[in-house]
Enzyme design. Structure first.
Site, PDB file in Angstrom:
ATOM      1  N   GLU A  43      51.828  41.438  32.774  1.00 49.93           N
ATOM      2  CA  GLU A  43      51.415  41.122  31.284  1.00 49.93           C
ATOM      3  C   GLU A  43      52.359  40.976  30.188  1.00 49.93           C
ATOM      4  O   GLU A  43      52.353  41.908  29.705  1.00 49.93           O
ATOM      5  CB  GLU A  43      49.998  41.363  30.993  1.00 49.93           C
ATOM      6  CG  GLU A  43      49.223  40.994  30.105  1.00 49.93           C
ATOM      7  CD  GLU A  43      47.966  41.314  30.173  1.00 49.93           C
ATOM      8  OE1 GLU A  43      47.626  42.558  30.032  1.00 49.93           O
ATOM      9  OE2 GLU A  43      46.249  40.705  29.429  1.00 49.93           O
ATOM     10  N   LYS A 113      43.638  33.370  31.176  1.00 47.53           N
ATOM     11  CA  LYS A 113      43.546  35.059  31.347  1.00 47.53           C
ATOM     12  C   LYS A 113      41.864  34.422  31.123  1.00 47.53           C
ATOM     13  O   LYS A 113      41.470  33.832  29.091  1.00 47.53           O
ATOM     14  CB  LYS A 113      43.836  35.978  30.134  1.00 47.53           C
ATOM     15  CG  LYS A 113      43.200  37.264  30.552  1.00 47.53           C
ATOM     16  CD  LYS A 113      44.155  38.120  29.449  1.00 47.53           C
ATOM     17  CE  LYS A 113      43.744  39.748  29.484  1.00 47.53           C
ATOM     18  NZ  LYS A 113      44.392  40.407  28.956  1.00 47.53           N
ATOM     19  N   CYS A 154      44.519  40.968  34.202  1.00 51.55           N
ATOM     20  CA  CYS A 154      43.979  42.880  33.279  1.00 51.55           C
ATOM     21  C   CYS A 154      43.141  41.783  33.511  1.00 51.55           C
ATOM     22  O   CYS A 154      42.404  42.787  34.312  1.00 51.55           O
ATOM     23  CB  CYS A 154      45.209  42.416  31.659  1.00 51.55           C
ATOM     24  SG  CYS A 154      45.126  44.898  31.799  1.00 51.55           S
TER      25      CYS A 154
HETATM   26  N1  LIG Z   1      45.121  43.848  28.441  1.00 49.11           N
HETATM   27  C1  LIG Z   1      44.289  44.224  28.705  1.00 49.11           C
HETATM   28  O1  LIG Z   1      43.481  43.114  29.321  1.00 49.11           O
HETATM   29  C2  LIG Z   1      43.251  45.926  28.512  1.00 49.11           C
HETATM   30  C3  LIG Z   1      42.209  45.970  29.450  1.00 49.11           C
HETATM   31  C4  LIG Z   1      42.026  47.155  29.598  1.00 49.11           C
HETATM   32  O2  LIG Z   1      42.851  47.770  29.414  1.00 49.11           O
HETATM   33  C5  LIG Z   1      40.632  47.293  30.783  1.00 49.11           C
HETATM   34  O3  LIG Z   1      40.634  48.307  30.111  1.00 49.11           O
HETATM   35  O4  LIG Z   1      40.008  46.594  30.496  1.00 49.11           O
END
Ligand SMILES: NC(=O)CCC(=O)C(=O)O
Length: 266
Positions: A43, A113, A154
């Protein structure tokens, strides 16, 4: 679906874009020379994961140094590239977007996203992507000669309904450029990825930056591949490294036949 080799590139992301692009290119070259057919990056791989950097590192799709590099790398090395994500700028809005290129260097699709990472765990971690970013609003499932690939970024992985929709759209592998942190990573990274793989009987591959303890946001690392059975079939630790994983299509077909969760889903 057929057998293929997947490459996950886990590297340190710095605040020097050119350096990040060069590192990404070196990893892609190394993965291709190890026989990888599909290669994925982390990411926001060209920029520190920090709201303070997003605007100045953002790029427009039609005039993007990063996308040109990915497109040429896909063509030069004859591989599919899931280009991690970059901060995309369009009409004065910023998105966290993953671009996917074919071995011909064609842009196949992009995923913005959908679920922005807005959390506040006192004295541990506070992050508010929505301070700078706008959410995407669509699912992304692409067809390749190897398999159908769903893309999530993510925090998207925490929303099982999104994964179920991708599985029902026939995704067989879900690739997740990601950057968990040192609070949620140890607690939830493996568990969440294994659960998404098991629930949906898909391969799940998550790619993190390597851990840099001097960064403002410290990534957990631990890029991995989980199988449709829900176990982890290959993983890295927190250091820079290339994960090369052979994907056995029979595994997915056998599990789906023997334990037909998707057919029984109502
Ligand atoms: N970059 C993100 O979206 C982090 C997501 C994350 O750490 C989580 O716990 O969910």
């Amino acid at each position: 679906m057929k057998d293929f080799t997947l490459g996950l590139c886990q590297f340190m992301v710095t605040n020097n874009k050119k350096e990040n692009l060069l590192t990404a290119l070196n990893y892609i070259e190394q993965a291709a020379s190890n026989g990888c057919n599909i290669i994925a990056l982390p990411e926001v791989f060209n920029c520190p994961y920090d709201n303070n950097f997003f605007n100045s590192f953002s790029e427009e799709e039609h005039n993007s140094e990063t996308l040109n590099l990915l497109k040429n790398a896909a063509k030069d090395f004859n591989v599919y590239i899931i280009g991690g994500s970059i901060i995309e700028r369009e009409d004065n809005k910023l998105y966290n977007t993953s671009y996917i290129f074919s071995p011909e260097g064609k842009l196949l699709d992009k995923h913005r996203k959908v679920h922005l990472f807005d959390i506040d765990i006192p004295n541990k971690i506070t992050f508010k992507e929505s301070d700078t970013l706008t959410a995407g609003d669509k699912l992304t499932v692409i067809d390749t000669p190897y398999c159908k690939i769903g893309i999530a970024i993510c925090y998207d992985m925490r929303f099982p309904e999104m994964f179920k929709k991708m599985a029902l759209s026939e995704a067989e592998l879900i690739i997740i450029p990601a950057a968990f942190n040192m609070t949620t990573g140890p607690a939830h990274w493996n568990l969440t990825l294994r659960a998404r793989a098991l629930d949906n009987q898909v391969f799940v591959a998550a790619i993190s930056p390597a851990r840099d303890t001097t960064a403002s946001y410290v990534a957990y690392g631990h890029s991995l591949v989980a199988s449709p059975w829900g176990d982890i079939i290959s993983s890295l630790d927190d250091k820079p490294g290339l994960l090369v994983c052979k994907i056995d299509s029979k595994l997915l077909y056998n599990i789906r036949e023997q334990l037909p969760l998707l057919k029984h889903s109502k």
